[in-house]
Design an enzyme around this catalytic site. Sequence first.
Site, short mmCIF file in Angstrom:
data_model
loop_
_atom_site.label_atom_id
_atom_site.label_comp_id
_atom_site.label_asym_id
_atom_site.label_seq_id
_atom_site.Cartn_x
_atom_site.Cartn_y
_atom_site.Cartn_z
N HIS A 1 -7.81 -5.40 -0.40
CA HIS A 1 -6.44 -4.82 -0.16
C HIS A 1 -6.01 -5.56 1.14
CE1 HIS A 1 -3.84 -1.13 -0.43
NE2 HIS A 1 -4.19 -1.13 1.28
N GLU B 1 -9.19 -4.76 -4.12
CA GLU B 1 -8.16 -3.82 -3.30
C GLU B 1 -9.65 -2.70 -3.13
OE1 GLU B 1 -5.48 -3.78 -2.45
OE2 GLU B 1 -4.37 -4.09 -4.68
N SER C 1 0.65 -1.39 0.09
CA SER C 1 0.42 0.20 -0.11
C SER C 1 1.07 1.55 -0.32
CB SER C 1 -1.26 -0.32 0.86
OG SER C 1 -2.08 0.91 0.99
#
Length: 503
Positions: free
Chosen positions: A411, A318, A194
């Site tokens: 995610h 995600e 990330s």
Amino acid sequence: MVASTDIATADGVVRGRRGRRVFRWRSIPYAAPPVGDLRFRAPRPVQPWSGVRSATEFTSAAMQHRSGARIGPRAYQPTSEDALTLNVTAPATPATRPRPVLVFIHGGGYLIGTSALTLYSGARLAVRGDAVVVSMNYRLGAFGYVDFSEFGTPGQPFDTNLGLRDQVAALEWVRTNIAAFGGDPGNVTIFGESAGAHAVLGLMAAPAAKGLFHRAISQSPPADWAVTAEEARAFARRCVAALGATPENAGAALRTAGANDIRRAVDRTLNQLLREQPGVFPACPVVDGDFLPQSPIDAIVAGSAQRVPLIIGTNRDEGTLFARFADELPTTPGRLRAALARSGEGAESRIAAAYPGYPQPRAAVRAGGDFTFWRPSLTVMEGHSRHAPTYAYRYDFAPRALHLAGLGATHATDLIPVFGAADSPFGRALTAAGGRRGLRAVTEQFQDNWLAFARTGAPLPSWPAYTEARRSTLIIDYPTRVEHDPDQAKRLAWQGVRVPTLT
């Protein structure tokens, strides 16, 4: 090689702790505390110490909202401006030669996170790969990713890109000291997820980081995050106003205000901007023409970034995590429409046609996640593959519990197999409804590829390099497979899309 937990670093001796299979050293300082006159300044060297410094417990996380430093169900790590520390995990077995080094950079939107999470210890990765794993803290949010340099003075300047500078300082510490822990300073792989994945790209683009690492892994990067100097100044001025200061007294206010007061002012300003201008994210590296001459994505495409072997990829779902728990991404039709404002009249209809069911929520969430993570990662894959070996992946695996929750391969779920947490309490709970065998299989896929890459600069032979001609992509699932140009229609729909600018 390492026979004791007492290690002599360039700054003094640190004492770690021996576990069943690994040695651990926690919260070793890699730079001086950025407090007092060093607030908003580039990291300075550590003041050496005499005697033995205990490195058996974590100290503080970087300044952030308390919830971001959660390290257990009801446990929170203290936060402080004095948090420029790193952790080292190494196998307890003797080594016959220097071990590859993997340096992990945590995510959290450049606003939250800590290297103290048990997941990030890297113990399973270190043992499986006979490697040394390092994790770091770096300045976040108000103290690491807001450019207050306009309010400094010649006698008391403020520096830019403080979080990125911290990461460079941590890598300099690794180069100087990691051999004493059994690591090879000539074989360093940086990897992050990330915002940490974006930091990997930022380090590739920062001239000061040249030569400090030799391979890079970027997991779910929001790859085109960067602001111009003008955008950074505009955001900083709004933050100063939220602090209750004027441009004339901002420098003094920033030097003397309480850390939490500054943090809260920046958080309020950022939250308002995220509501007003979907798709922008100003708390990120600034193209200052000096420490960061180009945005990371532009430097990579131009070939002016470090031409090191790169693994880069994203997760299939995600956006679901953000749609469920936050309002940061353009995961609704209205927010996506606003984010596409600079991309021409036909952009929304073109993208809608590529996502069957749009504008229904499931399709809109998928599009918003792809806008933020997959779309710019494609640009990195294409650009870097012209200059250096590049390997692309997509993570599709999700245990049944994540499907039932409507999250899928969302995610950050790739961190579970990367760090080998399938058999941890959390991993077992996640697979209680099914998927235990699959999670173990994808753990082997991730770790075997990541560790082969760290040792040699290439993953396993079953994973072909990415080229623009074939766009070979490893689909990590149960079973794992290779696809060429997956989701081609969606890829073509995103071409020409530009991120919004901060106004």
